[in-house]
Design an enzyme around this catalytic site. Structure first.
Site, PDB file in Angstrom:
ATOM      1  N   PRO A   1     -23.586 -42.257 -28.141  1.00 26.05           N
ATOM      2  CA  PRO A   1     -24.018 -42.737 -29.454  1.00 26.05           C
ATOM      3  C   PRO A   1     -22.461 -42.792 -30.157  1.00 26.05           C
ATOM      4  CG  PRO A   1     -25.368 -40.880 -28.858  1.00 26.05           C
ATOM      5  CD  PRO A   1     -24.244 -41.142 -27.781  1.00 26.05           C
TER       6      PRO A   1
ATOM      7  N   GLU B   1     -27.687 -33.609 -24.813  1.00 23.10           N
ATOM      8  CA  GLU B   1     -27.005 -33.558 -26.142  1.00 23.10           C
ATOM      9  C   GLU B   1     -25.863 -34.371 -25.971  1.00 23.10           C
ATOM     10  OE1 GLU B   1     -27.636 -32.743 -29.420  1.00 23.10           O
ATOM     11  OE2 GLU B   1     -29.578 -32.377 -28.352  1.00 23.10           O
TER      12      GLU B   1
ATOM     13  N   ARG C   1     -27.572 -62.630 -18.590  1.00 25.32           N
ATOM     14  CA  ARG C   1     -28.029 -63.738 -19.009  1.00 25.32           C
ATOM     15  C   ARG C   1     -26.610 -64.740 -19.291  1.00 25.32           C
ATOM     16  NH1 ARG C   1     -27.997 -64.726 -24.200  1.00 25.32           N
ATOM     17  NH2 ARG C   1     -29.863 -65.991 -24.094  1.00 25.32           N
TER      18      ARG C   1
HETATM   19  C1  9D3 Z   1     -27.424 -34.566 -33.203  1.00 28.00           C
HETATM   20  C2  9D3 Z   1     -26.459 -35.581 -32.836  1.00 28.00           C
HETATM   21  N1  9D3 Z   1     -27.008 -36.507 -31.753  1.00 28.00           N
HETATM   22  C3  9D3 Z   1     -26.020 -37.642 -31.753  1.00 28.00           C
HETATM   23  C4  9D3 Z   1     -26.124 -38.948 -32.403  1.00 28.00           C
HETATM   24  C5  9D3 Z   1     -27.513 -36.258 -30.493  1.00 28.00           C
HETATM   25  C6  9D3 Z   1     -27.803 -37.135 -29.380  1.00 28.00           C
HETATM   26  C7  9D3 Z   1     -28.757 -38.335 -29.775  1.00 28.00           C
HETATM   27  C8  9D3 Z   1     -29.008 -38.915 -28.960  1.00 28.00           C
HETATM   28  C9  9D3 Z   1     -27.188 -37.252 -28.279  1.00 28.00           C
HETATM   29  C10 9D3 Z   1     -27.474 -38.009 -27.406  1.00 28.00           C
HETATM   30  C11 9D3 Z   1     -28.578 -39.181 -27.558  1.00 28.00           C
HETATM   31  C12 9D3 Z   1     -28.759 -40.036 -26.564  1.00 28.00           C
HETATM   32  N2  9D3 Z   1     -28.468 -41.526 -26.838  1.00 28.00           N
HETATM   33  C13 9D3 Z   1     -27.690 -41.908 -26.147  1.00 28.00           C
HETATM   34  O1  9D3 Z   1     -27.442 -41.579 -24.983  1.00 28.00           O
HETATM   35  C14 9D3 Z   1     -27.203 -43.346 -26.539  1.00 28.00           C
HETATM   36  C15 9D3 Z   1     -27.402 -44.224 -27.754  1.00 28.00           C
HETATM   37  C16 9D3 Z   1     -27.994 -43.900 -28.985  1.00 28.00           C
HETATM   38  O2  9D3 Z   1     -28.864 -42.914 -29.179  1.00 28.00           O
HETATM   39  N3  9D3 Z   1     -28.227 -44.951 -29.700  1.00 28.00           N
HETATM   40  C17 9D3 Z   1     -27.386 -46.205 -29.694  1.00 28.00           C
HETATM   41  N4  9D3 Z   1     -26.677 -46.082 -28.606  1.00 28.00           N
HETATM   42  C18 9D3 Z   1     -26.649 -45.296 -27.731  1.00 28.00           C
HETATM   43  S1  9D3 Z   1     -25.933 -45.494 -26.092  1.00 28.00           S
HETATM   44  C19 9D3 Z   1     -26.353 -44.056 -25.664  1.00 28.00           C
END
Ligand code: 9D3
Length: 259
Positions: free
Chosen positions: A89, A116, A154
């Site tokens: 993220p 996390e 693609r």
């Molecule tokens: C409370 C903090 N969160 C971070 C935004 C915790 C959290 C949420 C979701 C930690 C990891 C995740 C899992 N998400 C991904 O691995 C991820 C992701 C996403 O959630 N949104 C957009 N792109 C991506 S790329 C990997």
């Protein structure tokens, strides 16, 4: 192109890449796809891949060693010079420009996490790039990895049919939103087809489509126009479009309250 995905859920990745454009590319041998499961590389009896965070707090953190070993195995499956891309993220927001750059490479290692997130030392030691697919939360990196795979594959030479490749060249790639599309019948949902599309004036059709693409981009995604150079005809078409705009009623979904 060789793509290796490091994931705790290989069963989530494998079936999706059997379908559509990516599935066909794999069948034809234009793309090779493999998964590496860090759990298979864990050394303890319970095959532990996560642990509690130093400093306390909720959730679990991905341990370094099982992923580091899985990434090493994944690297061995792809050509030298293939980057290791973590899906997180916190990563750079994926854009079509980045997709094009990735599509020019001989291979990719995509690393998907759960829980996390990763122990930061794993990211520092192993990641050539961190990518996010947008400002929303999904439960892990697998769906984002599939988004990257689909977007990259693609673009590979010979993967789309000639028809679609030509479309990509002529108007798939101008940084604007698409114009509206219509197909038969002429009357549907109580609405008609814009008359210009029913005549054979191809220059007029081209102008109408360009005008709609410019206008919709301005209304819906004005920031995209910052990255596009408009010539005099474009500016005239956009001005025409905007002059023809009437106050649009609010969308029902927004009236219902979109937070
Ligand atoms: C409370 C903090 N969160 C971070 C935004 C915790 C959290 C949420 C979701 C930690 C990891 C995740 C899992 N998400 C991904 O691995 C991820 C992701 C996403 O959630 N949104 C957009 N792109 C991506 S790329 C990997």
């Amino acid at each position: 192109m060789d793509i290796a995905v490091v994931t705790l859920f290989p069963d989530l990745v494998a079936p999706l890449v059997q379908w559509g454009v990516v599935g066909r590319a794999v069948q034809r041998g234009q793309v090779r796809l493999a998964c590496e499961d860090p759990r298979d590389h864990a050394t303890d009896a319970h095959a532990t891949v996560d642990d509690r965070p130093y400093g306390g707090g909720p959730g679990m953190v991905i341990k370094v060693e099982p992923y580091a070993t899985a990434i090493r195995a994944a690297r061995a499956r792809v050509p030298a010079g293939s980057p290791v891309v973590f899906l997180t993220p916190q990563g750079e927001r994926l854009t079509q420009a980045r997709v094009r750059q990735l599509a020019s490479l001989p291979g990719l290692v995509l690393v998907a996490g759960r829980y996390e997130g990763f122990d930061e030392r794993l990211v520092e030691a192993e990641a050539d790039l961190e990518l996010s697919v947008g400002d929303f939360v999904v439960s892990g990196g697998e769906l984002p990895a599939l988004v990257v795979i689909d977007a990259v594959v693609r673009l590979l030479p010979g993967v789309l049919g000639d028809d679609q490749s030509a479309q990509q060249d002529s108007f798939g790639d101008d940084g604007l939103l698409d114009c509206p599309h219509y197909t038969r019948p002429e009357q549907a949902a109580g609405r008609t087809v814009p008359p210009v599309l029913l005549g054979g004036d191809h220059a007029a059709i081209r102008r109408w489509r360009r005008k709609q693409a410019l206008g919709r981009t301005r209304l819906r995604r004005p920031e995209l126009l910052d990255g596009v150079t408009l010539d005099a005809e474009d500016r005239a078409l956009l001005d025409e479009f905007l002059a023809e705009q009437h106050e649009a009623p609010a969308l029902a979904v927004d009236a219902a309250g979109l937070q």
